[in-house]
Design an enzyme around this catalytic site. Structure first.
Site, short mmCIF file in Angstrom:
data_model
loop_
_atom_site.label_atom_id
_atom_site.label_comp_id
_atom_site.label_asym_id
_atom_site.label_seq_id
_atom_site.Cartn_x
_atom_site.Cartn_y
_atom_site.Cartn_z
N SER A 195 -66.29 37.43 67.10
CA SER A 195 -66.11 36.45 66.02
C SER A 195 -66.89 35.16 66.19
CB SER A 195 -64.62 36.11 65.90
OG SER A 195 -64.21 35.39 67.06
N THR A 198 -65.23 37.21 56.25
CA THR A 198 -65.51 35.78 56.32
C THR A 198 -66.37 35.31 55.15
OG1 THR A 198 -66.73 34.14 57.63
CG2 THR A 198 -67.44 36.40 57.86
N ASP A 199 -66.28 34.03 54.84
CA ASP A 199 -67.16 33.47 53.79
C ASP A 199 -68.61 33.39 54.26
OD1 ASP A 199 -66.85 31.38 55.62
OD2 ASP A 199 -66.18 29.90 54.14
N GLU A 200 -68.83 33.55 55.57
CA GLU A 200 -70.20 33.42 56.08
C GLU A 200 -71.12 34.53 55.58
OE1 GLU A 200 -70.68 32.61 60.20
OE2 GLU A 200 -68.87 31.41 60.30
N TYR A 236 -73.76 37.35 63.94
CA TYR A 236 -72.34 37.53 63.61
C TYR A 236 -72.14 37.81 62.13
CZ TYR A 236 -67.69 36.12 62.06
OH TYR A 236 -66.49 36.09 61.41
N LYS A 246 -70.77 41.12 59.97
CA LYS A 246 -69.59 41.10 59.09
C LYS A 246 -70.00 41.54 57.68
CE LYS A 246 -65.92 40.04 59.82
NZ LYS A 246 -64.75 40.79 60.38
P1 NAD Z 1 -60.89 36.32 67.82
O1 NAD Z 1 -62.22 36.40 68.49
O2 NAD Z 1 -59.97 35.20 68.18
O3 NAD Z 1 -60.08 37.67 68.05
C1 NAD Z 1 -60.66 38.94 67.98
C2 NAD Z 1 -59.69 39.94 68.59
O4 NAD Z 1 -60.27 41.26 68.43
C3 NAD Z 1 -59.45 39.73 70.09
O5 NAD Z 1 -58.07 39.86 70.38
C4 NAD Z 1 -60.24 40.86 70.74
O6 NAD Z 1 -59.70 41.29 71.97
C5 NAD Z 1 -60.17 41.95 69.68
N1 NAD Z 1 -61.29 42.90 69.76
C6 NAD Z 1 -62.62 42.60 69.82
N2 NAD Z 1 -63.35 43.73 69.89
C7 NAD Z 1 -62.47 44.76 69.83
C8 NAD Z 1 -62.61 46.18 69.86
N3 NAD Z 1 -63.83 46.74 69.92
N4 NAD Z 1 -61.50 46.94 69.79
C9 NAD Z 1 -60.26 46.36 69.72
N5 NAD Z 1 -60.06 45.03 69.71
C10 NAD Z 1 -61.16 44.25 69.77
O7 NAD Z 1 -61.22 36.33 66.27
P2 NAD Z 1 -60.52 35.52 65.05
O8 NAD Z 1 -61.13 34.19 64.94
O9 NAD Z 1 -59.06 35.69 65.16
O10 NAD Z 1 -61.06 36.39 63.82
C11 NAD Z 1 -60.34 37.55 63.40
C12 NAD Z 1 -61.02 38.13 62.18
O11 NAD Z 1 -61.04 37.17 61.14
C13 NAD Z 1 -62.47 38.55 62.40
O12 NAD Z 1 -62.70 39.74 61.70
C14 NAD Z 1 -63.26 37.40 61.81
O13 NAD Z 1 -64.52 37.85 61.34
C15 NAD Z 1 -62.36 37.01 60.67
N6 NAD Z 1 -62.47 35.60 60.21
C16 NAD Z 1 -62.35 34.58 61.11
C17 NAD Z 1 -62.38 33.27 60.67
C18 NAD Z 1 -62.20 32.11 61.61
O14 NAD Z 1 -62.24 30.95 61.19
N7 NAD Z 1 -61.95 32.33 62.90
C19 NAD Z 1 -62.56 33.00 59.29
C20 NAD Z 1 -62.70 34.08 58.41
C21 NAD Z 1 -62.64 35.37 58.88
O1 TDX Z 2 -68.77 22.39 70.05
C1 TDX Z 2 -69.03 22.58 68.86
N1 TDX Z 2 -69.58 21.56 68.12
C2 TDX Z 2 -69.89 21.70 66.81
O2 TDX Z 2 -70.39 20.74 66.19
C3 TDX Z 2 -68.76 23.84 68.21
C4 TDX Z 2 -68.15 24.97 68.98
C5 TDX Z 2 -69.06 23.95 66.87
N2 TDX Z 2 -69.62 22.93 66.18
C6 TDX Z 2 -69.87 23.06 64.73
C7 TDX Z 2 -70.56 24.33 64.29
C8 TDX Z 2 -69.97 24.55 62.91
O3 TDX Z 2 -70.65 23.76 61.96
O4 TDX Z 2 -68.58 23.12 64.13
C9 TDX Z 2 -68.54 24.04 63.03
C10 TDX Z 2 -67.52 25.11 63.28
O5 TDX Z 2 -67.99 25.91 64.37
P1 TDX Z 2 -67.22 27.23 64.87
O6 TDX Z 2 -65.83 26.87 65.26
O7 TDX Z 2 -68.09 27.89 65.88
O8 TDX Z 2 -67.08 28.06 63.52
P2 TDX Z 2 -68.16 28.69 62.49
O9 TDX Z 2 -69.46 28.96 63.14
O10 TDX Z 2 -68.13 27.84 61.26
O11 TDX Z 2 -67.45 30.12 62.22
C11 TDX Z 2 -66.00 30.20 62.08
O12 TDX Z 2 -65.63 30.32 60.73
C12 TDX Z 2 -65.98 31.50 60.07
C13 TDX Z 2 -65.48 31.40 62.88
O13 TDX Z 2 -65.86 31.28 64.24
C14 TDX Z 2 -65.97 32.69 62.30
O14 TDX Z 2 -65.38 33.79 62.98
C15 TDX Z 2 -65.56 32.73 60.83
O15 TDX Z 2 -66.13 33.87 60.24
#
Ligand code: NAD
Ligand code: TDX
Length: 332
Positions: free
Chosen positions: A82, A121-123, A148, A152
């Site tokens: 992610s 994700t919106d990305e 990434y 997705k």
């Molecule tokens: P995360 O990295 O915190 O968690 C991912 C989890 O998936 C972990 O527990 C990891 O062990 C498990 N995993 C990874 N590879 C695996 C595999 N091959 N088999 C089984 N388990 C596996 O991620 P997150 O931030 O919780 O994101 C979860 C989902 O939401 C992702 O699909 C991501 O694209 C989506 N998403 C995240 C955000 C965000 O802001 N973090 C926003 C929109 C969508």
């Molecule tokens: O140390 C930092 N300083 C900084 O300026 C880090 C880690 C990030 N950033 C910036 C990069 C981005 O503009 O902050 C913003 C957010 O960064 P991330 O937390 O890495 O998120 P982003 O890349 O926006 O992606 C997140 O949102 C969409 C999630 O990680 C993805 O899994 C999801 O799809």
């Protein structure tokens, strides 16, 4: 939906979803998670034993999916690699999990006739200009920027193809940036909170003008549950809570909330290809399915998240040093 299989349920958003489902429904939840560096079983502490099962395994393991799918009513697919920065360093695991993993799950859903919800994700839509009044909608063309987001996007397209070609009963949601408890300290908000808690300065990539559209993870969970219960098969729903803020504003809020001068941060090397702005128009989800976010006050949600990291140092401290060492090696 009395029995759910949640992939990636030991990660940030998946674990928030499991807690939400246990608290708000009478469903049984099985988590399938391979416990990569991003998975943490402690994020699932305290769940009732009779309503929750944990299976350690990989979503690319078709034989394991064959064992698990027949006994569940629906699968909610969170598992992914992610983190954008990691995908720039080593893209391969992103292809394995996000593309091959989703493919393997879709094949199992096809074989067993299982309802499937794909978390995305919106990305996938690329980025918007800072001064553009537009937001992403369900009709925005795909234009991902990073390894990434391109994996997705690829996984979303696989889901659409399996719905159309094979009649798989799937829905997709694309959500904006989440914040809340249990988020890995590699991500922006927890990294900066834990830096300040440890007496380190927050690290802002570039000028810090990039905009993210923040939503609390619990609101993401309620939206996914709504789509599972009321969504139309084959449809995509955008999830967002009108939470646009630039990174500099967020860092300043964190510093102020922790009693530090609001300019006590460092500018570090920018992310290559860094997306400028994300913004979600969630009208469809709100009007067609009646969903509303609860955390509409970002500063209050952020304050609660800061409290969580202050109270749960034992959860994040073991991985903080290694995470910072990786960033330091990149000049970030
Ligand atoms: P995360 O990295 O915190 O968690 C991912 C989890 O998936 C972990 O527990 C990891 O062990 C498990 N995993 C990874 N590879 C695996 C595999 N091959 N088999 C089984 N388990 C596996 O991620 P997150 O931030 O919780 O994101 C979860 C989902 O939401 C992702 O699909 C991501 O694209 C989506 N998403 C995240 C955000 C965000 O802001 N973090 C926003 C929109 C969508
Ligand atoms: O140390 C930092 N300083 C900084 O300026 C880090 C880690 C990030 N950033 C910036 C990069 C981005 O503009 O902050 C913003 C957010 O960064 P991330 O937390 O890495 O998120 P982003 O890349 O926006 O992606 C997140 O949102 C969409 C999630 O990680 C993805 O899994 C999801 O799809």
């Amino acid at each position: 939906m009395s029995k759910l299989l949640v992939t990636g349920g030991a990660g940030f958003i998946g674990s928030n979803f499991v807690h939400h489902v246990i608290a708000n429904t009478d469903s049984h939840v099985t988590v399938l998670d391979s416990l990569t560096y991003a998975g943490n079983l402690a994020s699932l502490d305290g769940l009732p034993e009779d309503r929750f099962t944990f299976v350690k395994g990989d979503i690319t393991d078709a034989a394991l999916l064959d064992e698990l799918f027949p006994s569940v009513d629906a699968v909610v697919h969170y598992a992914a690699e992610s983190h954008n920065d990691n995908s720039l360093d080593d893209p391969r695991p992103f292809l394995d999990t996000n593309i091959i993993g989703t493919f393997t799950l879709l094949e199992a859903a096809r074989k067993h006739g299982t309802r499937f919800h794909h978390i995305s994700t919106d990305e996938v839509y690329g980025d918007l200009e800072l001064d553009d009044p537009a937001k992403f909608t369900e009709n925005t063309p795909y234009n991902p920027s990073s390894p990434y987001s391109s994996t997705k996007a690829g996984s979303d397209l696989l889901v659409r193809a399996w719905v159309r070609s094979f009649g798989v009963q799937a829905t997709i949601s694309n959500c904006s940036n989440n914040y809340g408890p249990y988020q890995h300290v590699e991500k922006f908000i927890p990294r900066q909170i834990t830096n300040v808690l440890r007496g380190e300065r927050p690290k802002l990539y570039g000028a810090g003008e990039n905009v993210r559209d923040w939503i609390h993870a619990d609101d993401h969970s309620s939206a996914v549950l709504t789509i599972l219960q009321k969504g139309t098969i084959g449809e995509t729903y955008l999830i967002g809570a009108d939470g646009e803020k630039n990174n500099k504003e967020v860092v300043e809020l964190i510093l102020s909330a922790l009693g530090q001068p609001s300019d006590a941060y460092d500018h570090v090397v920018d992310r290559p290809g860094h997306d400028l702005r994300y913004a979600i128009d969630s009208t469809r989800l709100r009007t067609e399915l009646g969903w509303e976010p609860r955390y509409v006050d970002f500063e209050a949600g952020l304050a609660a998240t800061i409290e969580w990291y202050r109270d749960n140092e034992a959860w994040w401290a073991p991985v903080k040093d290694a995470t910072e060492a990786r960033y330091a090696a990149q000049g970030q």
